[in-house]
Design an enzyme around this catalytic site. Structure first.
Site, PDB file in Angstrom:
ATOM      1  N   GLU A 216     -17.903  12.550  22.232  1.00 24.05           N
ATOM      2  CA  GLU A 216     -16.633  13.221  21.935  1.00 24.05           C
ATOM      3  C   GLU A 216     -16.154  13.071  20.496  1.00 24.05           C
ATOM      4  O   GLU A 216     -15.140  13.655  20.128  1.00 24.05           O
ATOM      5  CB  GLU A 216     -15.573  12.778  22.943  1.00 24.05           C
ATOM      6  CG  GLU A 216     -15.978  13.242  24.336  1.00 24.05           C
ATOM      7  CD  GLU A 216     -14.916  13.076  25.401  1.00 24.05           C
ATOM      8  OE1 GLU A 216     -13.860  12.502  25.116  1.00 24.05           O
ATOM      9  OE2 GLU A 216     -15.172  13.529  26.529  1.00 24.05           O
TER      10      GLU A 216
ATOM     11  N   HIS B 188     -13.213  -2.774   3.305  1.00 23.08           N
ATOM     12  CA  HIS B 188     -11.785  -3.084   3.478  1.00 23.08           C
ATOM     13  C   HIS B 188     -11.246  -2.603   4.832  1.00 23.08           C
ATOM     14  O   HIS B 188     -10.739  -3.394   5.607  1.00 23.08           O
ATOM     15  CB  HIS B 188     -10.966  -2.489   2.319  1.00 23.08           C
ATOM     16  CG  HIS B 188      -9.508  -2.820   2.367  1.00 23.08           C
ATOM     17  ND1 HIS B 188      -8.779  -3.235   1.267  1.00 23.08           N
ATOM     18  CD2 HIS B 188      -8.623  -2.816   3.401  1.00 23.08           C
ATOM     19  CE1 HIS B 188      -7.532  -3.479   1.631  1.00 23.08           C
ATOM     20  NE2 HIS B 188      -7.404  -3.220   2.915  1.00 23.08           N
TER      21      HIS B 188
ATOM     22  N   HIS C 259      -7.803  -2.704   9.632  1.00 22.73           N
ATOM     23  CA  HIS C 259      -9.106  -3.300   9.294  1.00 22.73           C
ATOM     24  C   HIS C 259      -9.977  -3.442  10.544  1.00 22.73           C
ATOM     25  O   HIS C 259     -10.250  -4.566  10.977  1.00 22.73           O
ATOM     26  CB  HIS C 259      -8.886  -4.692   8.677  1.00 22.73           C
ATOM     27  CG  HIS C 259      -7.951  -4.736   7.509  1.00 22.73           C
ATOM     28  ND1 HIS C 259      -7.291  -5.895   7.123  1.00 22.73           N
ATOM     29  CD2 HIS C 259      -7.561  -3.774   6.629  1.00 22.73           C
ATOM     30  CE1 HIS C 259      -6.546  -5.646   6.054  1.00 22.73           C
ATOM     31  NE2 HIS C 259      -6.675  -4.365   5.745  1.00 22.73           N
TER      32      HIS C 259
ATOM     33  N   GLU D 227       0.826  -1.222   0.000  1.00 21.59           N
ATOM     34  CA  GLU D 227       0.000   0.000   0.000  1.00 21.59           C
ATOM     35  C   GLU D 227       0.854   1.263   0.000  1.00 21.59           C
ATOM     36  O   GLU D 227       0.376   2.334   0.390  1.00 21.59           O
ATOM     37  CB  GLU D 227      -0.949   0.009   1.207  1.00 21.59           C
ATOM     38  CG  GLU D 227      -1.909  -1.156   1.289  1.00 21.59           C
ATOM     39  CD  GLU D 227      -2.973  -1.200   0.186  1.00 21.59           C
ATOM     40  OE1 GLU D 227      -2.959  -0.319  -0.700  1.00 21.59           O
ATOM     41  OE2 GLU D 227      -3.798  -2.124   0.222  1.00 21.59           O
TER      42      GLU D 227
ATOM     43  N   HIS E  53      -2.943   2.424   8.379  1.00 15.50           N
ATOM     44  CA  HIS E  53      -4.051   1.682   7.761  1.00 15.50           C
ATOM     45  C   HIS E  53      -4.294   0.395   8.529  1.00 15.50           C
ATOM     46  O   HIS E  53      -3.349  -0.261   8.969  1.00 15.50           O
ATOM     47  CB  HIS E  53      -3.700   1.353   6.302  1.00 15.50           C
ATOM     48  CG  HIS E  53      -4.595   0.332   5.680  1.00 15.50           C
ATOM     49  ND1 HIS E  53      -5.941   0.567   5.447  1.00 15.50           N
ATOM     50  CD2 HIS E  53      -4.370  -0.929   5.249  1.00 15.50           C
ATOM     51  CE1 HIS E  53      -6.481  -0.517   4.892  1.00 15.50           C
ATOM     52  NE2 HIS E  53      -5.554  -1.436   4.775  1.00 15.50           N
TER      53      HIS E  53
HETATM   54  O1  2HA Z   1      -1.323  -5.809   3.115  1.00 14.76           O
HETATM   55  O2  2HA Z   1      -3.942  -4.259   4.694  1.00 14.76           O
HETATM   56  O3  2HA Z   1      -4.498  -3.335   2.315  1.00 14.76           O
HETATM   57  C1  2HA Z   1      -2.079  -5.445   4.127  1.00 14.76           C
HETATM   58  C2  2HA Z   1      -3.239  -4.634   3.802  1.00 14.76           C
HETATM   59  C3  2HA Z   1      -3.503  -4.269   2.408  1.00 14.76           C
HETATM   60 ZN    ZN Z   2      -5.764  -3.419   4.155  1.00 13.54          ZN
END
Ligand code: 2HA
Ligand code: ZN
Length: 270
Positions: free
Chosen positions: A169, A210, A141, A116, A139
């Protein structure tokens, strides 16, 4: 030279990665982080002139030429980073051509930066254009934010308003709201460009079905943004199928704006 494993930016990154794993946000190799570093904070630990490997980044970001980053490795499990930071992380400089990573440390098993990287570096460039103090892009999930993208309207105003209503908040933590991208193929320059564009107006960008991206001045801010949005999404997922008897009103949220000196994104409150 001091050991780089003792550098505050490595220790804090490793600690944050373990905390993210503990939250359940980073199953298997899910998630990635990049931090823009100052030469002066790295120099006591690394010879900045010794390039171990040159790795093409697959796109051009001239505004970041000469800048140093520490970035999680592709295919690496957040669960394992604390056991071997040097294999799971890398420090590189963007070469003067704007399209080559000059590896200075890490990726010791021959690996490289996250798939990414486009979303990370393009987001750094976009955030720096609106906030020179931005250093971190993160990033992951998180369960409830992900779940919410299956059942909630993806309209950014509607999505933001729901999150603000789920915990008092939220509007103080992310007054600019969250931006949302529809599902797109991950790891591509296209999703990188789309994410970076969204990063110009908010520090949180949801990737439907995602996960989420966040940006900020440091790891505490970026982690805290996701933690807060995810908590709100959790309350939504706990309550949205039940008869709602009351919620935060726009008048309540205006009181929060006033009390905490923040301004909600224009047009998002009535
Ligand atoms: O590779 O989260 O979006 C790990 C990820 C890709
Ligand atoms: Zn990811």
């Amino acid at each position: 030279m001091k050991s780089i494993l003792e550098a505050p930016f490595v220790r804090e990154l490793v600690r944050t990665i373990s905390a993210m794993y503990a939250q359940g946000w980073d199953e298997r190799n899910g998630g990635n982080i990049s931090i823009l570093l100052d030469d002066a904070e790295v120099a006591p630990y690394l010879d900045l002139n010794t390039v171990l490997r040159r790795i093409p980044i697959g796109f051009k970001e001239p505004s970041l030429a000469g800048k140093l980053f520490i970035v999680t490795g592709t295919g690496k499990y957040f669960r394992n980073v604390e056991l071997d930071p040097a294999a799971n992380l890398g420090i590189f400089r963007i070469a003067s051509d704007g399209e080559t990573a000059e590896l200075l440390w890490g990726y010791t098993d021959g690996g490289k930066f996250t798939s990414e990287l486009p979303a990370h570096l393009m987001s750094h460039a976009a955030r720096l254009s609106v906030d020179p103090g931005n250093r971190v892009v993160m990033h992951c999930h998180p369960d409830n934010l992900l779940a919410m993208t299956y059942v909630h309207d993806l309209d950014e105003r509607a999505f933001t308003r729901t999150l603000w209503q789920m915990e008092t908040e939220c509007i103080v933590v992310f007054p600019e709201g969250v931006n949302v991208l529809p599902w797109m193929l991950c790891g591509t320059n296209e999703i990188g460009e789309a994410t970076a564009e969204k990063m110009k107006t908010a520090r949180l960008v949801v990737w439907a079905q995602h996960g989420i991206y966040s940006a900020g001045a440091d790891l505490d801010e970026t982690f805290g943004l996701i933690e807060t949005a995810e908590k709100a999404a959790k309350i939504y997922m706990m309550t949205s199928h039940l008869p709602i008897r009351q919620t935060l009103t726009d008048a309540d949220l205006h009181q929060m704006e006033e009390r905490f000196g923040v301004k909600a994104r224009a047009g998002y409150l009535d």
